[in-house]
Design a protein around this motif. Structure first.
Motif, PDB file in Angstrom:
ATOM      1  N   PRO A  35      41.169  28.692  26.241  1.00 46.52           N
ATOM      2  CA  PRO A  35      42.169  27.637  26.353  1.00 46.52           C
ATOM      3  C   PRO A  35      41.478  26.284  26.453  1.00 46.52           C
ATOM      4  O   PRO A  35      40.373  26.191  26.999  1.00 46.52           O
ATOM      5  CB  PRO A  35      42.890  27.959  27.660  1.00 46.52           C
ATOM      6  N   ILE A  48      42.383  23.841  28.167  1.00 47.38           N
ATOM      7  CA  ILE A  48      42.370  23.403  29.547  1.00 47.38           C
ATOM      8  C   ILE A  48      42.597  24.620  30.399  1.00 47.38           C
ATOM      9  O   ILE A  48      43.287  25.551  29.999  1.00 47.38           O
ATOM     10  CB  ILE A  48      43.495  22.391  29.847  1.00 47.38           C
ATOM     11  N   ALA A  49      42.035  24.642  31.564  1.00 45.03           N
ATOM     12  CA  ALA A  49      42.270  25.780  32.428  1.00 45.03           C
ATOM     13  C   ALA A  49      42.159  25.348  33.877  1.00 45.03           C
ATOM     14  O   ALA A  49      41.205  24.681  34.264  1.00 45.03           O
ATOM     15  CB  ALA A  49      41.262  26.875  32.128  1.00 45.03           C
ATOM     16  N   LEU A  50      43.172  25.667  34.646  1.00 43.32           N
ATOM     17  CA  LEU A  50      43.088  25.480  36.077  1.00 43.32           C
ATOM     18  C   LEU A  50      42.660  26.808  36.646  1.00 43.32           C
ATOM     19  O   LEU A  50      43.219  27.840  36.315  1.00 43.32           O
ATOM     20  CB  LEU A  50      44.453  25.095  36.657  1.00 43.32           C
ATOM     21  N   ALA A  87      39.948  31.118  33.877  1.00 38.43           N
ATOM     22  CA  ALA A  87      40.586  31.486  32.624  1.00 38.43           C
ATOM     23  C   ALA A  87      40.191  32.912  32.268  1.00 38.43           C
ATOM     24  O   ALA A  87      39.045  33.288  32.397  1.00 38.43           O
ATOM     25  CB  ALA A  87      40.142  30.529  31.527  1.00 38.43           C
TER      26      ALA A  87
END
Lengths: 239, 425
Positions: free
Chosen positions: B405, B407-409, B412
């Motif tokens: 992804p 972006i990943a919080l 991932a």
């Protein structure tokens, strides 16, 4: 009370095949309207016709009184109609977060964080799965994602195409509960297309029955639920 | 037992087709008689060997396919991706330092330039094919437009490489849009056919418009790239690189400079792509690849999204063409045949469509390996072909087929594309 959406004598075709005949429905503000019917009755065609794919051959589609029959699909979406399409159609190789970002793209990202919080409150599972690829979610979670993705654009009207498709009864209950909450708390107008007539009619303020592309019956959810022919055709046996 | 029987049948069928194909190729041989006439001699032992080879290889592939653990391929993908995290910077450092190695033969820098050109083309095409999911078989058209733009503009108006570079890019992007408009409604095979035709049209126009492009004779006399106005010349003297820095002119200086120019251009392509992937536009490209109908219902303007993918992909193709033209100092339609499109597409697909680092690996394999195998002479292409087949058997979705992804919080999780495609995930 004004109508958010109104279909006036709409007929639409797939090539030479007529899928909708002279269908007129009204979706009043703040209400849940449901459209029930068997497989192949034209329910999904009706959803797609609202989005101009295919365009209505005759009749008009009005959104807050404005004729949107001829608009391209993406502009209809930009007017504030969001759709959780048949089969969910989430983006499987993108993460849950990216799916939700795609949903918000049409209105920009000013209120993104606040909206996201609302979605997490509505479907806590999505918060747990936030960084995960959407294709790895269970069917129920994918449906939640499809609805949340649609809601990220802060729509005035939400179209739901068979949200119960292929889901376990418990999950269906959860999703229908969420739709009910949304409608009660935010006054969101919902047009729900369902084969699962029992659940849909219980939820709906107003209901239409579609058979072979034609409307055969309409009334409040409770009225239709009480009719013997509805019970025979859609509620008993098999369900 | 049944499985074995089936495998044997399958292998026998493969051997039969091998017999049909190799029969004339290997079994028959043209010979010169003493009298100067041509005769045909047979070579049954070679044919038998080839057919048996195919039979055994097919059996081996089948046996391996049956017995390999289901998750092995996915595991390899995840590992490759993890390794890519450390490998990519390492490769970059290597790429930057490579030409400075003392005593390195010019041929290696030359090969580096060639590979880097294809890395750049691969990254450019990756925008169209890997991100937006639009199968483009005519990418060479934009390469050609960039090359001819530079050749014509520089010789006609006396502009240098750096002035022409953006112009060549913009012209290529313009042609990208021209291609984009008619193919907006097409998908998959149909799109591939039209883009293929587009590539051929551009090549045929270049070949036949003799008054402008010189036709098959090509164009020459383009200026070399300069370093802030400093030329690279073997003579030295004021205004040249060697003269300015007071060193003896040597061919490697020019080669190394060209290498850094294409490295810079390629990295620019990569940087723009990586940036765009995090922007709404790049996200829309990827969403478009996943599901066009869903995109429409989310209010994405599919037409503009596709056109920008074509235009930006073409833009970098134009850059690469401009560089190619400046480096060669001579261009002709022969450099822009379909095989170029096919090579670049193979690099993108082999690398794992959408993966930036995969493109680098694949470019090294596709361009580097045939060059390295020069010493093997006639067996070169045979080994190369076998290698490609093997790669596609082992990793059918490319070297790096998992997608991270943008972006990943938090953590991932990644899964292989093959699992998603099967809907299991």
């Amino acid at each position: 009370m004004s109508n958010v959406l109104e279909l006036q004598n709409v007929s639409s075709f797939y090539g030479p095949i007529q899928a909708l005949r002279d269908v007129s429905i009204e979706v009043p503000e703040n209400e849940i309207v449901t459209l029930i019917g068997a497989n192949g009755a034209g329910k999904s065609t009706l959803m797609m016709t609202i989005f101009g794919q295919p365009k209505a051959k005759t009749g008009r589609v009005l959104y807050y009184g404005e004729d949107i029959t001829a608009l391209p699909a993406f502009q209809i979406a930009r007017k504030g109609i969001a759709q959780s399409p048949e089969g969910r159609r989430i983006f499987p190789r993108m993460s849950v977060e990216e799916n939700l970002l795609m949903g918000a793209q049409v209105i920009g990202y000013e209120d993104y964080d606040a909206n996201l919080k609302k979605m997490f409150a509505l479907f806590p599972r999505l918060e747990e799965r936030f960084a995960q690829r959407a294709g790895t979610l269970s069917g129920g979670e994918q449906q939640m994602l499809a609805i949340a993705r649609a809601l990220m654009s802060k729509p005035k009207l939400l179209l739901l195409d068979e949200p119960s498709l292929g889901l376990a009864p418990l999950v269906i209950k959860q999703i229908f509960g969420a739709i009910r909450d949304l409608n009660r708390e935010t006054g969101l107008t919902v047009l729900l297309v369902e084969q699962n007539a029992n659940q849909a009619l219980r939820l709906a303020n107003r209901a239409y029955v579609l058979v072979n592309g034609q409307l055969t019956m309409q009334g409040t959810g409770a009225e239709l639920l009480a009719k013997p022919e509805i019970r025979a055709a859609y509620l008993e046996g098999g369900h | 037992m049944n499985a074995l029987l089936e495998d044997l049948k399958d292998a026998a069928a493969a051997a039969f087709f091998a017999l049909l194909v190799f029969g004339p190729f290997i079994g028959l041989r043209l010979t010169d008689n003493d009298s100067g006439n041509l005769g045909i001699s047979t070579r049954p032992e070679g044919l038998v060997l080839a057919v048996i080879g195919v039979f055994v290889a097919r059996l081996a592939i089948l046996a391996w396919g049956r017995h390999r653990p289901a998750k092995l391929a996915t595991q390899m993908g995840v590992q490759a991706q993890k390794a890519g995290k450390f490998l990519a910077p390492a490769v970059l450092v290597f790429a930057v330092l490579m030409p400075l190695t003392p005593g390195l033969p010019n041929a290696y820098i030359d090969l580096g330039v060639l590979i880097m050109t294809y890395v750049m083309l691969g990254w450019g095409l990756n925008i169209v094919v890997g991100l937006a999911g639009l199968l483009d078989l005519g990418y060479v058209a934009f390469y050609a437009v960039g090359a001819y733009s530079f050749a014509l503009i520089s010789t006609t108006f006396g502009l240098g490489f750096w002035e022409c570079l953006p112009i060549a890019g913009i012209l290529a992007a313009f042609w990208g849009m021209c291609l984009g408009f008619p193919v907006l409604r097409l998908r998959g095979d149909y799109l591939a056919i039209v883009t293929l035709a587009f590539g051929e049209i551009i090549r045929l126009v270049i070949t036949n418009w003799v008054s402008l492009t010189g036709g098959p004779n090509g164009l020459l006399g383009m200026p070399q790239p300069t370093l802030f106005g400093l030329k690279f010349s073997m003579v030295g003297g004021p205004g040249t690189f060697a003269g300015f820095f007071g060193i003896t002119p040597a061919p490697w200086q020019r080669e190394a400079f060209l290498y850094y120019v294409i490295l810079l251009l390629a990295l620019l392509t990569n940087w723009v792509t990586m940036r765009l992937r995090r922007q709404p536009l790049g996200r829309a490209w990827e969403a478009l690849r996943e599901d066009e109908i869903a995109c429409r219902s989310l209010g994405i303007n599919v037409r503009n999204t596709k056109l920008t993918a074509f235009a930006i992909g073409a833009f970098f193709g134009g850059f690469a063409g401009c560089f190619f033209s400046a480096r060669q100092g001579f261009i002709s339609p022969d450099s822009f045949t379909f095989i170029e499109s096919a090579t670049v597409l193979a690099i993108v697909v082999l690398g794992g469509a959408g993966s930036q680092f995969g493109v680098v690996l694949a470019a090294c394999v596709m361009i580097g390996v045939p060059q390295m195998l020069q010493s093997l002479q006639i067996y070169r292409m045979l080994i190369f072909g076998i290698a490609l087949v093997l790669i596609m058997v082992v990793r059918p979705r490319g070297f790096i087929s998992t997608r991270r992804p943008t972006i990943a919080l938090g953590k991932a999780k990644s899964i292989g594309a093959d699992l998603v495609a099967q809907g299991r995930g």
